[in-house]
Write an enzyme that holds these catalytic residues in place. Sequence first.
Site, mmCIF file in Angstrom:
data_model
loop_
_atom_site.group_PDB
_atom_site.id
_atom_site.type_symbol
_atom_site.label_atom_id
_atom_site.label_comp_id
_atom_site.label_asym_id
_atom_site.label_seq_id
_atom_site.Cartn_x
_atom_site.Cartn_y
_atom_site.Cartn_z
ATOM 1 N N CYS A 132 1.139 -0.988 -0.155
ATOM 2 C CA CYS A 132 -0.092 -0.171 0.120
ATOM 3 C C CYS A 132 0.859 1.041 -0.247
ATOM 4 O O CYS A 132 2.097 1.459 0.426
ATOM 5 C CB CYS A 132 -0.563 -0.432 1.439
ATOM 6 S SG CYS A 132 -2.568 -1.515 1.436
ATOM 7 N N GLN A 133 0.586 2.250 -0.885
ATOM 8 C CA GLN A 133 1.340 3.308 -0.764
ATOM 9 C C GLN A 133 0.920 4.244 0.501
ATOM 10 O O GLN A 133 1.790 4.658 0.477
ATOM 11 C CB GLN A 133 -0.320 4.654 -1.534
ATOM 12 C CG GLN A 133 0.438 5.605 -1.566
ATOM 13 C CD GLN A 133 0.603 6.648 -3.157
ATOM 14 O OE1 GLN A 133 -0.708 6.496 -3.549
ATOM 15 N NE2 GLN A 133 0.539 7.940 -2.744
#
Length: 137
Positions: free
Chosen positions: A49-50
């Site tokens: 995930c960013q």
Amino acid sequence: MDQIQEEIIEEFSMFDDWLDKYDYLISLNESLPVIAPEHKTDDYIIEGCQSRVWVDAKLEDGKVYFSADSDAIIIKGLLALLIRAMGGRSAEEIASLDLYFIDAIGLKENLSPTRGNGLVATIKQMRLYALAFAKQN
């Protein structure tokens, strides 16, 4: 048809513009079952995930319930949607659930590639929790 997913699709269909849909998504933060502070650790973080995203699950009376948190407001809304669609079901249901609402409301086309990858990673982790609970039974 899955009633919860149909409700989500109907709610998003009220908005024509994606900026309005993003605003609605952000407003869903309030319904997010927040993860316990002691589970907001690297053991519960979603890789890929960013943003920083934590997900936990528990099994109660044969149903899986999720809690989560993120440092990004849009992601919190996405988590609330996923938990609404996947939570409160049996582990077997979660493992085989077709999350068709994601395509139906246009989420994939309107998320950045990194957010899209994070969404896939989060769904995968939620299914892995369900599979782990299914193996316990």
